[in-house]
Structures are given as C-alpha cells and as structure tokens.
Write a protein that holds these residues in place. Structure first.
Motif, PDB file in Angstrom:
ATOM      1  N   ASN A 123       0.823  -1.215   0.000  1.00 32.27           N
ATOM      2  CA  ASN A 123       0.000   0.000   0.000  1.00 32.27           C
ATOM      3  C   ASN A 123       0.859   1.269   0.000  1.00 32.27           C
ATOM      4  O   ASN A 123       2.097   1.208  -0.058  1.00 32.27           O
ATOM      5  CB  ASN A 123      -1.018  -0.025   1.147  1.00 32.27           C
ATOM      6  CG  ASN A 123      -0.382   0.152   2.516  1.00 32.27           C
ATOM      7  OD1 ASN A 123       0.807   0.468   2.651  1.00 32.27           O
ATOM      8  ND2 ASN A 123      -1.178  -0.045   3.560  1.00 32.27           N
TER       9      ASN A 123
ATOM     10  N   LEU B  85       1.617   3.260   2.260  1.00 31.78           N
ATOM     11  CA  LEU B  85       2.477   3.448   3.426  1.00 31.78           C
ATOM     12  C   LEU B  85       3.733   2.589   3.347  1.00 31.78           C
ATOM     13  O   LEU B  85       4.640   2.724   4.165  1.00 31.78           O
ATOM     14  CB  LEU B  85       1.706   3.080   4.703  1.00 31.78           C
ATOM     15  CG  LEU B  85       0.489   3.935   5.040  1.00 31.78           C
ATOM     16  CD1 LEU B  85      -0.340   3.270   6.131  1.00 31.78           C
ATOM     17  CD2 LEU B  85       0.935   5.321   5.467  1.00 31.78           C
TER      18      LEU B  85
ATOM     19  N   SER C 144       3.369  -0.755   3.517  1.00 33.38           N
ATOM     20  CA  SER C 144       3.024  -2.014   4.182  1.00 33.38           C
ATOM     21  C   SER C 144       2.868  -3.115   3.130  1.00 33.38           C
ATOM     22  O   SER C 144       2.347  -2.866   2.037  1.00 33.38           O
ATOM     23  CB  SER C 144       1.712  -1.872   4.943  1.00 33.38           C
ATOM     24  OG  SER C 144       1.829  -0.904   5.964  1.00 33.38           O
TER      25      SER C 144
ATOM     26  N   TYR D   8       0.316  -9.885   7.297  1.00 32.81           N
ATOM     27  CA  TYR D   8       0.407  -8.444   7.093  1.00 32.81           C
ATOM     28  C   TYR D   8       1.661  -7.931   7.783  1.00 32.81           C
ATOM     29  O   TYR D   8       1.862  -8.152   8.981  1.00 32.81           O
ATOM     30  CB  TYR D   8      -0.829  -7.766   7.685  1.00 32.81           C
ATOM     31  CG  TYR D   8      -1.111  -6.397   7.098  1.00 32.81           C
ATOM     32  CD1 TYR D   8      -2.126  -6.214   6.175  1.00 32.81           C
ATOM     33  CD2 TYR D   8      -0.351  -5.291   7.472  1.00 32.81           C
ATOM     34  CE1 TYR D   8      -2.394  -4.969   5.625  1.00 32.81           C
ATOM     35  CE2 TYR D   8      -0.599  -4.034   6.927  1.00 32.81           C
ATOM     36  CZ  TYR D   8      -1.623  -3.882   5.997  1.00 32.81           C
ATOM     37  OH  TYR D   8      -1.870  -2.636   5.450  1.00 32.81           O
TER      38      TYR D   8
ATOM     39  N   THR E 259       3.084  -4.484   8.531  1.00 35.32           N
ATOM     40  CA  THR E 259       2.821  -3.053   8.475  1.00 35.32           C
ATOM     41  C   THR E 259       4.130  -2.256   8.509  1.00 35.32           C
ATOM     42  O   THR E 259       5.089  -2.648   9.190  1.00 35.32           O
ATOM     43  CB  THR E 259       1.880  -2.613   9.632  1.00 35.32           C
ATOM     44  OG1 THR E 259       1.603  -1.219   9.481  1.00 35.32           O
ATOM     45  CG2 THR E 259       2.492  -2.856  11.005  1.00 35.32           C
TER      46      THR E 259
ATOM     47  N   ALA F  57       3.164   1.907  12.839  1.00 35.32           N
ATOM     48  CA  ALA F  57       2.372   1.430  13.965  1.00 35.32           C
ATOM     49  C   ALA F  57       2.034   2.589  14.880  1.00 35.32           C
ATOM     50  O   ALA F  57       2.739   3.605  14.907  1.00 35.32           O
ATOM     51  CB  ALA F  57       3.131   0.355  14.737  1.00 35.32           C
ATOM     52  N   ALA F  58       0.947   2.425  15.638  1.00 35.29           N
ATOM     53  CA  ALA F  58       0.521   3.439  16.597  1.00 35.29           C
ATOM     54  C   ALA F  58       1.260   3.273  17.922  1.00 35.29           C
ATOM     55  O   ALA F  58       1.180   4.129  18.790  1.00 35.29           O
ATOM     56  CB  ALA F  58      -0.985   3.335  16.806  1.00 35.29           C
TER      57      ALA F  58
ATOM     58  N   SER G  79      -4.498  -4.269  19.530  1.00 34.50           N
ATOM     59  CA  SER G  79      -5.442  -3.625  18.625  1.00 34.50           C
ATOM     60  C   SER G  79      -5.856  -4.612  17.544  1.00 34.50           C
ATOM     61  O   SER G  79      -5.214  -5.651  17.347  1.00 34.50           O
ATOM     62  CB  SER G  79      -4.813  -2.376  18.008  1.00 34.50           C
ATOM     63  OG  SER G  79      -3.591  -2.690  17.395  1.00 34.50           O
TER      64      SER G  79
HETATM   65  C1  BTN Z   1      -1.087  -0.838  15.890  1.00 27.48           C
HETATM   66  O1  BTN Z   1      -0.257   0.074  15.779  1.00 27.48           O
HETATM   67  O2  BTN Z   1      -1.973  -0.806  16.769  1.00 27.48           O
HETATM   68  C2  BTN Z   1      -1.018  -2.017  14.976  1.00 27.48           C
HETATM   69  C3  BTN Z   1      -0.557  -1.668  13.604  1.00 27.48           C
HETATM   70  C4  BTN Z   1      -1.565  -0.853  12.836  1.00 27.48           C
HETATM   71  C5  BTN Z   1      -1.124  -0.496  11.432  1.00 27.48           C
HETATM   72  C6  BTN Z   1      -2.164   0.321  10.689  1.00 27.48           C
HETATM   73  S1  BTN Z   1      -3.555  -0.645  10.119  1.00 27.48           S
HETATM   74  C7  BTN Z   1      -4.099   0.657   9.085  1.00 27.48           C
HETATM   75  C8  BTN Z   1      -2.860   1.339   8.523  1.00 27.48           C
HETATM   76  N1  BTN Z   1      -2.436   0.726   7.266  1.00 27.48           N
HETATM   77  C9  BTN Z   1      -1.267   0.089   7.398  1.00 27.48           C
HETATM   78  O3  BTN Z   1      -0.704  -0.526   6.483  1.00 27.48           O
HETATM   79  N2  BTN Z   1      -0.796   0.225   8.647  1.00 27.48           N
HETATM   80  C10 BTN Z   1      -1.672   1.043   9.453  1.00 27.48           C
END
Ligand code: BTN
Length: 125
Positions: A12, A14, A16, A33, A35, A38-39, A76
């Motif tokens: 995507n 980002l 990911s 997945y 990513t 992260a938050a 999450s």
């Molecule tokens: C978190 O940080 O709580 C878990 C990882 C979240 C990643 C998010 S999901 C939506 C967005 N798209 C992505 O590819 N990564 C973020």
C-alpha cells in the motif's frame, strides 16, 4: 478484462506489505500483514489475517472482500473492507477502507479508541 485474483503479494501507499494466500472452497482466505507503521512504539511483527471474498469463487470479476488483522505486537485489531479492480491493461488494485480499534484501559477512553482510513494496494508479485 480478466478477473481479479486476490492471491499474491500486495503493497500500500504506506509501504506495508501483505501476502494473501489461495482462496479456500468457501471464499475464505488467510494471509499475513507486515505493516510499515504502527501506533505503538513496540517492535513491529508480521501478523496473521483472515478474510472473506464476495462472491466466494473466481466468478466475480471485481469482487469485494473483508479481512481482519490480528496484530501480534499490539492490543489492537484492524478490519479492512475493499474491492479489487482490474483496468484495461490487466493491472489490479485493491481499494480499501479500514478501522483500527485500539485497546484502551477503560470505557472513559473509548472515544479515542477507533481510527479510520482508506488504503490502496497494488500488486508486487
Ligand atoms: C497498531 O499500531 O496498533 C497495529 C498496527 C496498525 C497499522 C495500521 S492498520 C491501518 C494502517 N495501514 C497500514 O498498512 N498500517 C496502518
């Protein structure tokens, strides 16, 4: 135009990466997945996902789908819904929307627990 095939490696905006595995007979699928963001400050781990395709078989030219990512490093959950589109040249894109529900300590924090966004995936492999 040929039908969209969900199986494969996707990326995507980002950065990911996700791998979607072959469809089961009933239109369910699994994958992983990775990513790019992260938050949390925790170390990112590749995390499993489970999804459904609609219509379930290979009949749908531009099928809709949904999947849930069970993060292995955070309390999450993210759900994605989307549709696969194929252009004249056969290039596939997944147009998605997502909801990220964060685990919060108490009900007083529920107001800030959900993030929403959109994401476009293109095929890497
Ligand atoms: C978190 O940080 O709580 C878990 C990882 C979240 C990643 C998010 S999901 C939506 C967005 N798209 C992505 O590819 N990564 C973020």
């Amino acid at each position: 135009v040929r039908a969209c095939d969900l199986q494969g490696l996707w990326r995507n905006e980002l950065g990911s990466n996700m791998t979607l595995l072959a469809l089961d007979m009933d239109g369910t699928f699994s994958g992983s997945y990775h990513t790019a963001v992260a938050a949390t400050d925790k170390q990112i781990l590749v995390s499993p996902l489970q999804g459904v395709l609609q219509p379930p078989g290979t009949k749908g030219q531009q099928p809709t789908f949904g999947f849930t990512v069970q993060w292995q490093f955070a309390d999450s959950t993210t759900v994605f819904v989307g549709q696969c589109f194929v252009d004249r040249r056969g290039k596939e894109v997944l147009e998605t929307a997502w909801l990220l529900r964060e685990g919060v300590p108490s009900r007083r924090d529920v107001w800030k627990a959900t993030r929403v966004g959109t994401s476009v995936f293109t095929r890497v492999k």
